[in-house]
Each structure stands twice: as structure tokens, then as C-alpha cells.
Design a protein around this motif. Sequence first.
Motif, PDB file in Angstrom:
ATOM      1  N   ASN A  57      -7.193  -3.765  -3.861  1.00 31.29           N
ATOM      2  CA  ASN A  57      -6.897  -4.039  -2.466  1.00 31.29           C
ATOM      3  C   ASN A  57      -8.172  -4.542  -1.817  1.00 31.29           C
ATOM      4  O   ASN A  57      -9.262  -4.081  -2.172  1.00 31.29           O
ATOM      5  N   LYS A  58      -8.063  -5.450  -0.861  1.00 29.62           N
ATOM      6  CA  LYS A  58      -9.261  -6.024  -0.226  1.00 29.62           C
ATOM      7  C   LYS A  58     -10.151  -4.966   0.433  1.00 29.62           C
ATOM      8  O   LYS A  58     -11.344  -5.159   0.571  1.00 29.62           O
ATOM      9  N   ASP A  59      -9.561  -3.834   0.796  1.00 30.83           N
ATOM     10  CA  ASP A  59     -10.328  -2.757   1.420  1.00 30.83           C
ATOM     11  C   ASP A  59     -10.603  -1.606   0.461  1.00 30.83           C
ATOM     12  O   ASP A  59     -11.011  -0.528   0.885  1.00 30.83           O
ATOM     13  N   GLY A  60     -10.387  -1.833  -0.824  1.00 30.70           N
ATOM     14  CA  GLY A  60     -10.582  -0.795  -1.828  1.00 30.70           C
ATOM     15  C   GLY A  60     -12.031  -0.343  -1.933  1.00 30.70           C
ATOM     16  O   GLY A  60     -12.954  -1.104  -1.631  1.00 30.70           O
ATOM     17  N   TYR A  61     -12.224   0.893  -2.378  1.00 31.06           N
ATOM     18  CA  TYR A  61     -13.573   1.481  -2.421  1.00 31.06           C
ATOM     19  C   TYR A  61     -14.528   0.738  -3.351  1.00 31.06           C
ATOM     20  O   TYR A  61     -15.732   0.749  -3.141  1.00 31.06           O
ATOM     21  N   SER A  62     -14.046   0.066  -4.393  1.00 29.91           N
ATOM     22  CA  SER A  62     -14.939  -0.622  -5.325  1.00 29.91           C
ATOM     23  C   SER A  62     -15.159  -2.094  -4.981  1.00 29.91           C
ATOM     24  O   SER A  62     -15.905  -2.792  -5.654  1.00 29.91           O
ATOM     25  N   ILE A  63     -14.534  -2.563  -3.893  1.00 28.19           N
ATOM     26  CA  ILE A  63     -14.682  -3.956  -3.473  1.00 28.19           C
ATOM     27  C   ILE A  63     -15.727  -4.035  -2.365  1.00 28.19           C
ATOM     28  O   ILE A  63     -15.596  -3.387  -1.330  1.00 28.19           O
ATOM     29  N   VAL A  64     -16.783  -4.822  -2.602  1.00 28.72           N
ATOM     30  CA  VAL A  64     -17.869  -4.908  -1.624  1.00 28.72           C
ATOM     31  C   VAL A  64     -17.687  -6.079  -0.655  1.00 28.72           C
ATOM     32  O   VAL A  64     -18.193  -6.044   0.463  1.00 28.72           O
ATOM     33  N   PRO A  70       0.821  -1.214   0.000  1.00 29.37           N
ATOM     34  CA  PRO A  70       0.000   0.000   0.000  1.00 29.37           C
ATOM     35  C   PRO A  70       0.852   1.261   0.000  1.00 29.37           C
ATOM     36  O   PRO A  70       1.966   1.272   0.513  1.00 29.37           O
ATOM     37  N   GLY A  71       0.309   2.315  -0.622  1.00 28.52           N
ATOM     38  CA  GLY A  71       0.961   3.620  -0.587  1.00 28.52           C
ATOM     39  C   GLY A  71       2.197   3.767  -1.432  1.00 28.52           C
ATOM     40  O   GLY A  71       3.028   4.632  -1.170  1.00 28.52           O
ATOM     41  N   THR A  72       2.335   2.940  -2.484  1.00 28.38           N
ATOM     42  CA  THR A  72       3.560   2.997  -3.288  1.00 28.38           C
ATOM     43  C   THR A  72       3.339   3.412  -4.728  1.00 28.38           C
ATOM     44  O   THR A  72       4.257   3.315  -5.535  1.00 28.38           O
ATOM     45  N   GLY A  73       2.152   3.845  -5.097  1.00 26.64           N
ATOM     46  CA  GLY A  73       1.888   4.078  -6.519  1.00 26.64           C
ATOM     47  C   GLY A  73       1.869   2.731  -7.210  1.00 26.64           C
ATOM     48  O   GLY A  73       2.579   2.476  -8.166  1.00 26.64           O
ATOM     49  N   ALA A  74       1.056   1.835  -6.647  1.00 28.59           N
ATOM     50  CA  ALA A  74       1.090   0.413  -6.974  1.00 28.59           C
ATOM     51  C   ALA A  74       0.908   0.069  -8.441  1.00 28.59           C
ATOM     52  O   ALA A  74       1.364  -0.970  -8.887  1.00 28.59           O
ATOM     53  N   ASN A  75       0.236   0.910  -9.224  1.00 25.61           N
ATOM     54  CA  ASN A  75       0.018   0.556 -10.624  1.00 25.61           C
ATOM     55  C   ASN A  75       1.279   0.660 -11.467  1.00 25.61           C
ATOM     56  O   ASN A  75       1.305   0.229 -12.610  1.00 25.61           O
ATOM     57  N   LYS A  76       2.325   1.214 -10.915  1.00 21.09           N
ATOM     58  CA  LYS A  76       3.599   1.271 -11.636  1.00 21.09           C
ATOM     59  C   LYS A  76       4.306  -0.062 -11.466  1.00 21.09           C
ATOM     60  O   LYS A  76       4.467  -0.564 -10.357  1.00 21.09           O
ATOM     61  N   THR A  77       4.742  -0.648 -12.570  1.00 23.10           N
ATOM     62  CA  THR A  77       5.399  -1.947 -12.546  1.00 23.10           C
ATOM     63  C   THR A  77       6.578  -1.970 -11.590  1.00 23.10           C
ATOM     64  O   THR A  77       6.799  -2.961 -10.896  1.00 23.10           O
ATOM     65  N   HIS A 118       0.181 -12.090   1.412  1.00 23.73           N
ATOM     66  CA  HIS A 118       0.464 -10.674   1.154  1.00 23.73           C
ATOM     67  C   HIS A 118      -0.827  -9.849   1.120  1.00 23.73           C
ATOM     68  O   HIS A 118      -0.875  -8.746   1.649  1.00 23.73           O
ATOM     69  N   VAL A 119      -1.859 -10.401   0.508  1.00 21.33           N
ATOM     70  CA  VAL A 119      -3.116  -9.665   0.346  1.00 21.33           C
ATOM     71  C   VAL A 119      -3.901  -9.586   1.656  1.00 21.33           C
ATOM     72  O   VAL A 119      -4.355  -8.513   2.048  1.00 21.33           O
ATOM     73  N   PHE A 120      -4.049 -10.713   2.350  1.00 21.05           N
ATOM     74  CA  PHE A 120      -4.918 -10.726   3.522  1.00 21.05           C
ATOM     75  C   PHE A 120      -4.193 -10.463   4.844  1.00 21.05           C
ATOM     76  O   PHE A 120      -4.810  -9.990   5.788  1.00 21.05           O
ATOM     77  N   SER A 121      -2.912 -10.718   4.936  1.00 20.45           N
ATOM     78  CA  SER A 121      -2.181 -10.449   6.180  1.00 20.45           C
ATOM     79  C   SER A 121      -1.456  -9.110   6.153  1.00 20.45           C
ATOM     80  O   SER A 121      -1.368  -8.431   7.163  1.00 20.45           O
ATOM     81  N   LYS A 122      -0.930  -8.746   5.002  1.00 23.12           N
ATOM     82  CA  LYS A 122      -0.138  -7.520   4.897  1.00 23.12           C
ATOM     83  C   LYS A 122      -0.902  -6.351   4.278  1.00 23.12           C
ATOM     84  O   LYS A 122      -0.409  -5.238   4.260  1.00 23.12           O
ATOM     85  N   GLY A 123      -2.083  -6.622   3.697  1.00 24.76           N
ATOM     86  CA  GLY A 123      -2.893  -5.553   3.106  1.00 24.76           C
ATOM     87  C   GLY A 123      -2.412  -5.072   1.749  1.00 24.76           C
ATOM     88  O   GLY A 123      -2.731  -3.961   1.332  1.00 24.76           O
TER      89      GLY A 123
END
Length: 104
Positions: free
Chosen positions: A92-99, A48-55, A70-75
Motif C-alpha cells: 500500500n502507498k502508505d505501508g510501513y515499509s514504503i518510504v 484496505p482492511g480485507t486480508g488483502a494477501n488472500k486471493t 485504485h492505488v492513489f485515489s482509493k488507497g
Amino acid sequence: MSDRRTRPGRLESISRRFWFEHESGHRLYPYRSVERNSGRWAFRVAPPGTGANKTINQTLLDDEEEVYRHVFSKGWSVRLCDAEGKRDGLYNKDGYSIVRTSES
């Protein structure tokens, strides 16, 4: 570098280990993709917080269980697509478009 004809397509590389449900109602699954510079075929995750869409900010992982941790323990975020391979993105599991997720 791997021969493109021997690599599975996106649909064949989808993992059913977990899913996210998008606000559109689509279920999204992690999948392997090719890293163009190395030809490596792997799952893509990003902290999180790294400009993740950049390769450059993404980490390539081979193991589904490691992706899950990585996804569920580290976010971390993970690259996902729907079962038809059309909707594609870094989520991200807590992203605004994920219900909800398979773990909710």
C-alpha cells in the motif's frame, strides 16, 4: 486457458506507470500475474482492511490507469516486484515499509 509459452514473464509484464520505493532502497513496480483458476493475466489490487494477501480478496484489473486510480485515489494495495522480479509482495502507498512513491 492461455498457453504459458505465449504469456510474458514477470519482468516483461512490469508496468513503469508508477513505483514505490521500499525501505531497502529497491523500487517496486506493478506487474501482471496469472490467476490460476481462470488463467486471466492481470494486475492484482485489494481494498484496505480485507486480508488483502488472500486471493479471494483481490480484484484483477487489466488497465494500468485503473490500477493507478485504485492505488492513489482509493488507497488500495497492489502487487509489486522489483526490476529483477525478485522482491515481490502486496503493498500500500502508505505501508510501513514504503518510504516514498513516484507520486510523493
